[in-house]
Design a protein around this motif. Structure first.
Motif, PDB file in Angstrom:
ATOM      1  N   UNK A 156       0.865  -1.218  -0.060  1.00 55.58           N
ATOM      2  CA  UNK A 156       0.016   0.193  -0.031  1.00 55.58           C
ATOM      3  C   UNK A 156       0.863   1.375  -0.001  1.00 55.58           C
ATOM      4  N   UNK A 157       0.591   2.453  -0.831  1.00 51.44           N
ATOM      5  CA  UNK A 157       1.368   3.445  -0.974  1.00 51.44           C
ATOM      6  C   UNK A 157       0.478   4.615  -0.627  1.00 51.44           C
ATOM      7  N   UNK A 158       1.300   5.535  -0.423  1.00 51.40           N
ATOM      8  CA  UNK A 158       0.928   6.993  -0.091  1.00 51.40           C
ATOM      9  C   UNK A 158       0.959   7.672  -1.569  1.00 51.40           C
ATOM     10  N   UNK A 159      -0.267   7.788  -2.163  1.00 52.27           N
ATOM     11  CA  UNK A 159      -0.111   8.263  -3.391  1.00 52.27           C
ATOM     12  C   UNK A 159       0.409   9.874  -3.715  1.00 52.27           C
ATOM     13  N   UNK A 192       8.630   0.768   3.656  1.00 52.27           N
ATOM     14  CA  UNK A 192       9.281   0.331   4.875  1.00 52.27           C
ATOM     15  C   UNK A 192       8.436  -1.082   5.649  1.00 52.27           C
ATOM     16  N   UNK A 193       8.938  -1.668   6.444  1.00 51.39           N
ATOM     17  CA  UNK A 193       8.317  -2.629   7.091  1.00 51.39           C
ATOM     18  C   UNK A 193       8.454  -2.663   8.650  1.00 51.39           C
ATOM     19  N   UNK A 194       7.215  -2.743   9.054  1.00 49.44           N
ATOM     20  CA  UNK A 194       6.907  -2.539  10.391  1.00 49.44           C
ATOM     21  C   UNK A 194       7.798  -3.534  11.380  1.00 49.44           C
ATOM     22  N   UNK A 275       5.412   3.868   1.616  1.00 50.32           N
ATOM     23  CA  UNK A 275       4.739   2.696   1.538  1.00 50.32           C
ATOM     24  C   UNK A 275       4.847   1.489   2.694  1.00 50.32           C
ATOM     25  N   UNK A 276       4.021   0.726   2.741  1.00 48.10           N
ATOM     26  CA  UNK A 276       3.961  -0.431   3.656  1.00 48.10           C
ATOM     27  C   UNK A 276       3.583  -1.711   3.130  1.00 48.10           C
ATOM     28  N   UNK A 294      -5.940   8.852   0.128  1.00 53.00           N
ATOM     29  CA  UNK A 294      -4.267   9.061  -0.156  1.00 53.00           C
ATOM     30  C   UNK A 294      -3.687   7.704  -0.106  1.00 53.00           C
ATOM     31  N   UNK A 295      -3.992   6.834   0.590  1.00 58.23           N
ATOM     32  CA  UNK A 295      -3.507   5.508   0.550  1.00 58.23           C
ATOM     33  C   UNK A 295      -4.071   4.633  -0.329  1.00 58.23           C
ATOM     34  N   UNK A 296      -3.274   3.979  -1.301  1.00 54.85           N
ATOM     35  CA  UNK A 296      -3.692   3.231  -2.423  1.00 54.85           C
ATOM     36  C   UNK A 296      -3.013   1.837  -2.380  1.00 54.85           C
ATOM     37  N   UNK A 297      -3.867   0.701  -2.724  1.00 54.60           N
ATOM     38  CA  UNK A 297      -3.290  -0.616  -3.303  1.00 54.60           C
ATOM     39  C   UNK A 297      -2.267  -0.738  -4.303  1.00 54.60           C
ATOM     40  N   UNK A 298      -1.204  -1.141  -4.182  1.00 54.65           N
ATOM     41  CA  UNK A 298      -0.400  -1.307  -5.428  1.00 54.65           C
ATOM     42  C   UNK A 298      -0.445  -2.908  -5.772  1.00 54.65           C
TER      43      UNK A 298
END
Length: 442
Positions: A156-159, A192-194, A275-276, A294-298
């Motif tokens: 998921x990305x910050x568009x 990034x990876x939580x 992105x996450x 704002x957040x979108x699936x890639x």
């Protein structure tokens, strides 16, 4: 998820689960007069979006059954497994619990840790579930839990952050690595990876190697499918992401975020992290802290040949009833509301993913609420040749092995060869012990 039916059946066999008879529609949730006045505890983990929706469903229940009080117990994921494990060992667990996929191995290997839900058919309607989905919740032939939804991790990305530097969402692993330089020039990261969620960094590395080799990291019956060299290659890939400014190092993440989960960090909210990698059933907590839309699936990342296999699915979570509850019928009636009630389904929406219950998913579809990132993520997974995650991969102790290896490589206290050798030995020994001895081994 074209091979889901086969995989679910394989999992059923792998965990020594027996098939059950076909469910017929039943009359559930008896009139208030046939349910006892009591207080029940219900526990779950999640983000604020899930908490708020679940508290509203408890209010709905209270209106329908004012004599049966539901006391909520909820929090974030960090430390939740340890808390419930201690409760189970002490016999103080809540009456109804949201449980994780691997807990059936650790908390109910003989099917006696949770209540046998097949015996509660008078108050719990399972006619809206297919047997393959129900098989995930069976332990030693007993229906210990009901799958709430099936989910996989998605990207998921910050568009706005991507648009600001004129970047497209990556489609291949090479695309992702190339983005490190573009974002680095803006003091940002494409992904990034939580580190707080346990195993997220290792998960992405596993997908990469599964896609590359066609081997599953851990099989459904608990066998290690990776060689030591595969593990080293996975750690090499992780280090490649750090070295190319695709993700932050463990030290950088710790220094900048402290103990905060990624979705609560100023780096994510402030668009430094663009992105996450997150479960489709839990992405709402990331979506909630950013402006709407704002957040979108890639797309799920693929090799240069377009092969995007290796991505994984599992039951995102399940509901279970305590084997010690004094009020099993009342607990089952509340679970029935959570799983099947049309009004409840609209309140919960997709805060726990796309409902596995046909009654709940139909209610969302009719209301036009079967939308959003969870649905988009599910649609992307449906077009992918996914693998069912082994529950053994999800065990807390196993995640400690992954995190130890990732941290040692990130901090430079071990090279990838030494870290892989240690992880291979730890994982092999633990899998052997857990299958032959006690799943609650330290």
């Amino acid at each position: 998820m074209k091979k889901f039916i086969f995989k679910a059946a394989a999992l059923c066999c792998a965990l020594s689960l027996s098939a059950c008879t076909s469910k017929k529609a039943v009359s559930v949730t008896p009139p208030d007069g046939s349910l006892d006045k009591c207080e029940l505890r219900f526990s779950w983990w999640g983000g604020d979006d899930r908490h708020e929706a679940t508290l509203k469903t408890i209010d709905l229940w209270s209106k329908k059954h004012p004599d049966i009080t539901i006391t909520p117990e909820y929090g974030g994921w960090d430390g939740w497994t340890e808390k419930v494990t201690a409760q189970m060992k002490g016999g103080t667990e809540p009456d109804i619990m949201q449980i994780n996929y691997d807990w059936l191995i650790t908390m109910s290997p003989d099917g006696k840790g949770f209540y046998d839900l097949d015996s509660l058919s008078g108050t719990l309607d399972l006619s809206g579930f297919d047997e393959d989905t129900l098989s995930f919740g069976r332990a030693d032939g007993k229906l210990n839990a009901v799958t709430v939804s099936l989910s996989g991790r998605g990207l998921f990305y910050n568009s706005e952050a991507y648009s600001a530097i004129g970047a497209d969402y990556p489609r291949t692993w090479s695309d992702l690595i190339a983005l490190g330089e573009s974002f680095g020039s803006h003091d940002a990261y494409p992904l990034d990876l939580d580190i707080q969620s346990g195993g997220t960094a290792w998960y992405l590395a596993v997908v990469y190697i599964q896609q590359k080799t066609g081997r599953q990291f851990i099989t459904l019956d608990g066998e290690l499918g990776f060689t030591q060299e595969d593990i080293r290659d996975a750690l090499d890939f992780y280090k490649l992401l750090e070295d190319n400014h695709v993700i932050r190092t463990v030290k950088t993440r710790t220094d900048e975020d402290g103990n905060a989960a990624l979705y609560q960090s100023s780096e994510f909210i402030g668009e430094k992290v663009a992105g996450v990698l997150e479960w489709g059933s839990a992405v709402g907590k990331y979506e909630a802290v950013l402006p709407k839309g704002v957040l979108e699936a890639g797309p799920l990342l693929a090799g240069e040949n377009g092969n995007n296999s290796g991505w994984m699915i599992k039951p995102s979570l399940l509901y279970a009833v305590s084997g010690h509850t004094k009020y099993p019928d009342e607990a089952a009636a509340f679970m029935d509301l959570l799983l099947n009630d049309e009004e409840c389904a609209k309140i919960l929406g997709t805060t726990r993913g796309i409902p596995a219950s046909r009654k709940a998913s139909s209610a969302l579809e009719k209301s036009g609420a079967l939308t959003g990132l969870s649905k988009e993520s599910q649609d992307i997974l449906n077009e992918t040749d996914t693998i069912t995650i082994s529950p053994y991969m999800e065990l807390s102790r196993m995640k400690s092995f992954y995190n130890t290896a990732i941290e040692s490589v990130s901090y430079g206290t071990a090279d990838t060869e030494a870290a892989a050798e240690q992880m291979y030995r730890s994982v092999t020994e633990y899998l052997e012990k857990i299958k032959n001895e006690d799943p609650n081994l330290p």
